[in-house]
Design an enzyme around this catalytic site. Sequence first.
Site, PDB file in Angstrom:
ATOM      1  N   GLN A 245     -78.363 -82.829  10.611  1.00 34.85           N
ATOM      2  CA  GLN A 245     -78.659 -82.379  11.960  1.00 34.85           C
ATOM      3  C   GLN A 245     -80.073 -81.807  11.990  1.00 34.85           C
ATOM      4  O   GLN A 245     -80.841 -82.070  11.055  1.00 34.85           O
ATOM      5  CB  GLN A 245     -77.617 -81.375  12.398  1.00 34.85           C
ATOM      6  CG  GLN A 245     -76.224 -81.993  12.514  1.00 34.85           C
ATOM      7  CD  GLN A 245     -75.182 -81.049  13.051  1.00 34.85           C
ATOM      8  OE1 GLN A 245     -75.449 -80.075  13.732  1.00 34.85           O
ATOM      9  NE2 GLN A 245     -73.927 -81.331  12.703  1.00 34.85           N
TER      10      GLN A 245
ATOM     11  N   GLU B 115     -75.961 -90.777  13.117  1.00 32.57           N
ATOM     12  CA  GLU B 115     -75.800 -89.710  12.122  1.00 32.57           C
ATOM     13  C   GLU B 115     -76.217 -90.257  10.766  1.00 32.57           C
ATOM     14  O   GLU B 115     -75.627 -91.217  10.269  1.00 32.57           O
ATOM     15  CB  GLU B 115     -74.357 -89.193  12.051  1.00 32.57           C
ATOM     16  CG  GLU B 115     -73.948 -88.324  13.230  1.00 32.57           C
ATOM     17  CD  GLU B 115     -72.605 -87.645  13.017  1.00 32.57           C
ATOM     18  OE1 GLU B 115     -72.262 -87.325  11.845  1.00 32.57           O
ATOM     19  OE2 GLU B 115     -71.898 -87.437  14.013  1.00 32.57           O
TER      20      GLU B 115
ATOM     21  N   ASN C 251     -67.984 -84.061  15.451  1.00 28.48           N
ATOM     22  CA  ASN C 251     -66.556 -83.771  15.493  1.00 28.48           C
ATOM     23  C   ASN C 251     -66.215 -82.724  16.549  1.00 28.48           C
ATOM     24  O   ASN C 251     -65.133 -82.744  17.136  1.00 28.48           O
ATOM     25  CB  ASN C 251     -66.079 -83.300  14.117  1.00 28.48           C
ATOM     26  CG  ASN C 251     -66.099 -84.400  13.080  1.00 28.48           C
ATOM     27  OD1 ASN C 251     -66.333 -85.566  13.388  1.00 28.48           O
ATOM     28  ND2 ASN C 251     -65.853 -84.037  11.837  1.00 28.48           N
TER      29      ASN C 251
ATOM     30  N   GLU D 199     -75.272 -80.158  16.685  1.00 31.64           N
ATOM     31  CA  GLU D 199     -73.864 -79.977  17.036  1.00 31.64           C
ATOM     32  C   GLU D 199     -73.536 -78.491  17.072  1.00 31.64           C
ATOM     33  O   GLU D 199     -74.155 -77.682  16.374  1.00 31.64           O
ATOM     34  CB  GLU D 199     -72.996 -80.685  15.991  1.00 31.64           C
ATOM     35  CG  GLU D 199     -71.501 -80.594  16.216  1.00 31.64           C
ATOM     36  CD  GLU D 199     -70.712 -81.430  15.219  1.00 31.64           C
ATOM     37  OE1 GLU D 199     -69.469 -81.402  15.271  1.00 31.64           O
ATOM     38  OE2 GLU D 199     -71.328 -82.110  14.385  1.00 31.64           O
TER      39      GLU D 199
ATOM     40  N   GLU E 204     -66.843 -90.832  16.116  1.00 30.24           N
ATOM     41  CA  GLU E 204     -66.067 -91.191  14.916  1.00 30.24           C
ATOM     42  C   GLU E 204     -64.578 -91.387  15.211  1.00 30.24           C
ATOM     43  O   GLU E 204     -63.713 -90.868  14.508  1.00 30.24           O
ATOM     44  CB  GLU E 204     -66.266 -90.141  13.827  1.00 30.24           C
ATOM     45  CG  GLU E 204     -67.681 -90.118  13.281  1.00 30.24           C
ATOM     46  CD  GLU E 204     -67.883 -89.173  12.100  1.00 30.24           C
ATOM     47  OE1 GLU E 204     -66.938 -88.439  11.740  1.00 30.24           O
ATOM     48  OE2 GLU E 204     -68.985 -89.178  11.524  1.00 30.24           O
TER      49      GLU E 204
END
Length: 505
Positions: free
Chosen positions: A351, A291, A71, A26, A172
């Site tokens: 990650q 995730e 996010n 990310e 999410e």
Amino acid sequence: MKSRATIHRDFAIAQIDDRLYSAFIEHMGRAIYTGIYEPDHPTANADGFRQDVLELVRGLKIPAIRYPGGNFVSAYKWEDGIGPQADRPVRLDLAWRSKETNQVGINEFAKWARDAEIEMMLAVNLGTRGIEEARNFVEYCNHPSGTYWSDLRRSHGVDQPYGVNMWCLGNEMDGPWQIGHMEAKEYGRLADETSKAVKAFGKGIETVVCGSSNDQMPTYPDWERQVLEECYENVDYISLHKYFGNNSRDSLNYFAKIEETGRYIQSIGGVIDYVKAKKRAKNDIYICFDEWNVWYHNRAQDSKNWQSWDWPEAPALLEEDYNLEDAIFVGGLLNEFIRRSDRVKIACIAQLVNVIAPIRTETGGPAWATTIYYPYQFASLHGRGTALNVAVDGPRYDARVAQDVNYLDVAAVLAPDGRSITIFAINRSPDATMDLDLALHGFDGLGLIDHQVMGGNSADARIANTAAQPDRITPRKGEKLAVADGRVTGELPAFSYSVIRLSVG
């Protein structure tokens, strides 16, 4: 302590999807900038990517990688990351309260993924954007030429389309923290229409709809039911997320969270079956656990930092110092994914670099493998093929999160060519050696190829690899197992993770 286990060649769980060993990266912290991308680093190539990091990434044989969020994606304009780098805008990333320079966008990342031999799994913004922006993104990536977005890509120096087949529909969306958070039915309708638009670009495209952010959400598991009732016929996977920690310093309870994860997967499998039956649907939906990882060592301090700092660029964030205990836990979680491979087809460690990651870097300095790199590597290299049932008979314990937990955590995989079998075995006991008696039926001419061990002493539980000492916790050759007459016998050290590879005649 004695444990017996039995494996039969005919008692298969499922064919494992290679994408069970995928990853996630990310635009967050130093994952991209000074993680994979650092133009001034001594090892950087002409495109600015660190080759020391790339070498470690290649060693994992990652099949697919989810990008660019997380996010981050819920307020991201993918168009900011295309065209000349000097002309790209700097934006404020609201998710992690930092500056995004957009020096790495889809075309740069695609180059890196190609060099790493990893297939891209792209996420679209369904927080602040919608169907139109998702459609344009797919056209830019996948259409050959002759349209506005495909010709724009070609003008950016990319003649051939990327042919991205995996698309995540937001991130999410059940979470109140998410920019653009929605109620389940609202999100389900948007995901349904977006998926139809994305799939209109051709056969082979698969979409992932957002499930619960974790199994402690107040809307879980009804979120999954409501979302799937809106989009079941037009999506292929539903995502699950879960992070783990051991703040209590209770190793046995920590390891028992693997059982908790199994219940999570089983529950969502039941929701999928319910909605399929209710809708009289013909298609199947599987789980994308996109995730997962250990995240707790610095979590409280990190939360205070990112909520108060003044929009820094690529700040250090979520840089966990993983220890031996975490490596054993990650090995166990991968075992659970293997055991649940009839339901879980894709899973992404979150990650990949610096941010809760198996690979760490210093800006301008070295890159190194954290402790969790090794069980992830072993599973990716040797966990492809057919997952086999393993019947375990041995001592058990009760923990706060689960009862009747086996001290022996084991998964088995028969290679695609049928000529080898790999057993991933964990002795969860902090202090007792395990006498193992593993019987294998339906296999001829078994021989020991290799036995690798991590751990063996719970006194080392908190030891981590560092830039100065990158090899403190690494695999070593095992010496206390024997193979004869269709059995594997010998000792598994206390507090250890083992990989046992057997040849099949």
